[in-house]
Structures are given as C-alpha cells and as structure tokens.
Design a protein around this motif. Sequence first.
Motif, short mmCIF file in Angstrom:
data_model
loop_
_atom_site.label_atom_id
_atom_site.label_comp_id
_atom_site.label_asym_id
_atom_site.label_seq_id
_atom_site.Cartn_x
_atom_site.Cartn_y
_atom_site.Cartn_z
N ASN A 46 1.32 -14.95 -0.61
CA ASN A 46 0.68 -14.10 -1.62
C ASN A 46 -0.66 -14.68 -2.07
N TYR A 50 -3.89 -12.42 -1.70
CA TYR A 50 -4.54 -11.89 -2.89
C TYR A 50 -5.81 -12.65 -3.29
N THR A 148 -7.37 -2.64 8.18
CA THR A 148 -7.59 -1.40 7.43
C THR A 148 -6.74 -0.26 7.99
N THR A 151 -2.98 -0.99 7.38
CA THR A 151 -2.63 -0.82 5.97
C THR A 151 -2.45 0.65 5.63
N GLU A 155 1.22 2.05 4.46
CA GLU A 155 1.32 2.65 3.14
C GLU A 155 1.76 4.11 3.24
N THR A 177 -0.42 7.40 -1.44
CA THR A 177 -0.84 6.69 -0.24
C THR A 177 -2.29 6.25 -0.35
N ARG A 179 -4.11 5.82 -3.07
CA ARG A 179 -4.29 4.80 -4.11
C ARG A 179 -3.82 3.43 -3.62
N ASN A 180 -2.64 3.38 -2.98
CA ASN A 180 -2.11 2.11 -2.51
C ASN A 180 -2.91 1.54 -1.33
N THR A 181 -3.60 2.42 -0.60
CA THR A 181 -4.40 1.97 0.52
C THR A 181 -5.74 1.40 0.05
N HIS A 184 -5.99 -2.25 -2.62
CA HIS A 184 -5.17 -3.11 -1.76
C HIS A 184 -5.96 -4.39 -1.51
N ARG A 293 3.84 -9.75 3.29
CA ARG A 293 3.39 -8.81 2.26
C ARG A 293 4.39 -7.67 2.12
N TYR A 294 4.90 -7.17 3.26
CA TYR A 294 5.82 -6.03 3.24
C TYR A 294 7.27 -6.43 3.48
#
Length: 326
Positions: A46, A50, A148, A151, A155, A177, A179-181, A184, A293-294
């Motif tokens: 993480n 991040y 990109t 992701t 998502e 989708t 927003r989360n993409t 990110h 991450r996932y």
Amino acid sequence: MSWMVFYKLLAIFIAVAIGWFVGRMRWLGQADAGGSGGDPARVLSNAAFYIFVPALLFRTTARVDFAVMPWPTLLAFFIPVMLLMLAVYAWQRWRGTGTAAMPATRAITTVFGNTLQVGVPVAAGVFGESGLAIHITVVSLHALSLLTVLTLLVELDLARERSREAPAGLVATLKTTLRNTVIHPVVLPVVAGLLWNALGLGLPAVVDEVLATLGTAVVPLCLTLIGMSLAYYGWPQRWRGMLGLVFLKLMVLPALVLALAHWGLGLSGQPLAVIVMMGALPVGSNALIFAQRYRTLEGETTAAIVLSTLLFVVTAPLWLALLALL
C-alpha cells in the motif's frame, strides 16, 4: 549475457532473499497483525501503491517529451502487448472463475515486464547507450499505458460485481466505475502529469527533487516486497496456471513483438532488438502491487515473478541469438 546483467540479476535475488528472510522471521509482524487480516507485506504494498509509484508516474508523465517519441517503434511494441493483454483478460473473463479482479491480475502478470531492475542493465549491457535510450523511451509509456487500461478494466469488473450484489442502474454503475478509475493512485497521477505536461509549466526544482526521491524507493521496496510476499503467502498449490503465464511472458510475448515489428512493420536493427528483449523481460514487481491492491492471486503473482526471473537467465540468450540471426 554480460557479467553486468548477471550481477544485476544476482543483486535482485539477494534483495528478494532479504525480504523473504525478514518475512519468514516475522520481524515486521504476523499475518493477522491488528486482527484485521492484514500483514506487513500488504502494508508495504500500500505504501508503494499510494506514495512511491504515484510520485514516479507523475514525474515521468510530467517530463516526457512526446514530440520526439519514435512512434513506429512504440507501436511495434505496444500493439502486440495490448493485444495479448486483452486476449488473456478476455479468456479469463470467459472462463468466469475466481474473483472479479482475477482476469486483470493475470493479464498484467502476462505482459508487465521488469523494465527497470532487469531491463535497464540488459539494454545498457547488450545494446549500449543508444539502445538504452530506446529502452527508456518505451519505459516512459510502459506503466502509463498498461496500468491505466488494466485499472479501467478491473474497476469495471468490480462495479459489475457490486451491481449484482446490490442492483444499480447503468448510469450509476458507469459513474462508480469512472470515479474509481480516475480517483485512483495509478491513474490520477498519470492524468495530472499529462495535464501538467500539456501546460508546459515544467517542474520546480524542489518538487522535482521530492518526486525523484520518492520514486527511487520503488525499486528496493518492490524487491523486498516480493520476498516478503513469498514468506507470507507461500508458493501457489496449483502451478499449471502460473506456468502458463510465465510461458506467455517469456516466449509468446516477445515472439508476437518480433513478428509484428519485423515482418509486419518492417522494423530492423537495434530498435527491433531492443523492443523484442523488452518483451522478453521477466514479470515486473508492479504486477504484485496490482494483485495486492485488489487482494487476489498474490501467491501466484509472486511465484510468477520469481520463476520468470530465474528462467530469464536461460531464455534471454535464446532471444539474443535469434535476433543475431536476423
């Protein structure tokens, strides 16, 4: 293979071994530290995802000069890479087994190469300064493009899964989708870097130094993270799927790059050799960060990274010999 490349590979395995030893000794804590099912390997992942990777991506995209890009060479590399990535993703989606993030995770394991820790010394040691310049140019778009697209795909899959559990309209699903993409830790710094680049502002010296300092942490952190992940997750019980991914990465991907670049687009000489060897690189550590991450296939991805790096010692000379014949 030159001694410089051999020493770089040896250094990679030593760094991974250090991470494994620290994880094995549980010096940073147990797998269930805090009672939340987390582990130190995931905490480090993480931190990379991040903090350090976003800094590296923003700095790269903000500084890249698109006007001097060798677009024929880039297309010769990225077209087969994208095609194989989407083919693996579609195949995993069609099979419909595992978690929603599994197709994208296996797709990134198949195509995302170790372009820095292994790729840079290979390009410099085998092709010299001119070959390294081509390699670095491709690297500047490598994570940007692959992460990109993947992701966005993962998502979208996660949004579909959430809509099945709690039905929502098409518009709501697309908004979630999107927003989360965009918001990110991979896509947002890329978009911000591209906008900054387009404005032609340039990075202030202090900001550039901060981003460069954070970016330098990516390589050592990811290498020790691979070893720690081995200690915490172990090797996958089923090897067949992982071996298939490694075969696609080390043999099929460079073959596709060679076929399209040489016989399809007429590329030859050093540019051809550089991108074929880039396609032949072992699985990169960003695949593990993506998996963590996932929260899917961490053990399989870790094993694929280690095994492909070991096998690269054998497969790299084969590709170099084939390129010498051409």
